[in-house]
Write an enzyme that holds these catalytic residues in place. Sequence first.
Site, short mmCIF file in Angstrom:
data_model
loop_
_atom_site.label_atom_id
_atom_site.label_comp_id
_atom_site.label_asym_id
_atom_site.label_seq_id
_atom_site.Cartn_x
_atom_site.Cartn_y
_atom_site.Cartn_z
CG ASN A 9 -1.72 1.20 1.44
OD1 ASN A 9 -1.81 2.04 0.54
ND2 ASN A 9 -2.32 1.33 2.61
CE LYS A 11 -0.22 3.25 4.82
NZ LYS A 11 -0.22 3.38 6.26
CG HIS A 95 -5.87 1.79 5.21
ND1 HIS A 95 -5.50 2.76 6.10
CD2 HIS A 95 -4.82 0.94 5.08
CE1 HIS A 95 -4.25 2.52 6.50
NE2 HIS A 95 -3.82 1.42 5.90
CD GLU A 97 -3.15 5.51 6.73
OE1 GLU A 97 -3.15 5.55 5.49
OE2 GLU A 97 -2.20 5.03 7.38
CD GLU A 167 -3.50 -2.65 7.31
OE1 GLU A 167 -2.35 -2.78 6.88
OE2 GLU A 167 -4.24 -1.70 7.01
N GLY A 173 2.34 2.31 10.76
CA GLY A 173 3.25 3.44 10.60
C GLY A 173 3.92 3.88 11.89
CB SER A 212 5.18 -1.64 11.96
OG SER A 212 4.72 -0.32 12.17
P1 PGA Z 1 2.76 0.30 7.64
O1 PGA Z 1 1.30 0.47 7.00
O2 PGA Z 1 3.34 -0.98 7.09
O3 PGA Z 1 3.53 1.51 7.18
O4 PGA Z 1 2.59 0.24 9.11
C1 PGA Z 1 0.44 -0.63 6.80
C2 PGA Z 1 -0.84 -0.14 6.21
O5 PGA Z 1 -1.33 0.92 6.60
O6 PGA Z 1 -1.43 -0.79 5.31
#
Ligand code: PGA
Length: 251
Positions: A9, A11, A95, A97, A167, A173, A212
């Site tokens: 992803n 983003k 997601h 976010e 997740e 992140g 992460s």
């Molecule tokens: P990250 O993000 O690996 O940077 O923690 C995962 C995601 O949001 O899909």
Amino acid sequence: MRRPMVAGNWKMHGTRASVAELIEGLANLALPGGVDVAVFPPSLHVSLVVDCLEGQSISVGAQNCAPQAGQGALTGEVSSTQLADAGCKFVLVGHSERRQIMGESNEVLNRKFEAAQAAGLIPILCIGETLEEREAGKTLEVVGQQLGSIIEELGIGAFVNAVIAYEPVWAIGTGLTASPEQAQEVHAAIRAQLKKENSEVAQGVRLLYGGSVKAANAVELFGMPDIDGGLIGGASLNADEFGAIIRAAGN
Ligand code: PGA
């Protein structure tokens, strides 16, 4: 046997130049057979990525789609139909976010999930709890509600052709990763919830872990019985790191 999957992803990252560089790096990776790999660029770059990956065994997905398929008066949105037409195979739905920052409710996400499948895209439903919810002991309840919303609205059959990504919001992140045991506990609960409806569907659906994930922790996570691969954010922006994570899923 479920086929492992690793999804990247991107983003809201990437310029035309940096995307081209990343794709060149991906194209040079020696990827193991037996792992499905997909990347999720910003929708602006989907066509560029589809063109550049032609002939490669890496699929392309979108990070979001409109709550209705087809075409129409919906300023600023991109539909699942348009994404499929552009060469996408997958789309992320829900997601954290988008749930938290863009305020997307389960109701809107049900429509997006349905719109994705109506256009022939495979939705990857993202679910997960916040740190507050985990500390309050509500992880399984929250994740169960997010999943249950789709099951109630669209039926268990919707998961014949879908992927689920667990997740934990606190791990996205942040550099904090759920331990393999913490992740496995939730993955097992997700599969059990699906199994109550239909055990064949439950056995077949792929459950990805995200939050992460790096090359350094991927092997342990992917070694758990109900973890079928990963949804990778930050580490997917580096072709070598992403390649190492894909190899971990192939082991
Ligand atoms: P990250 O993000 O690996 O940077 O923690 C995962 C995601 O949001 O899909």
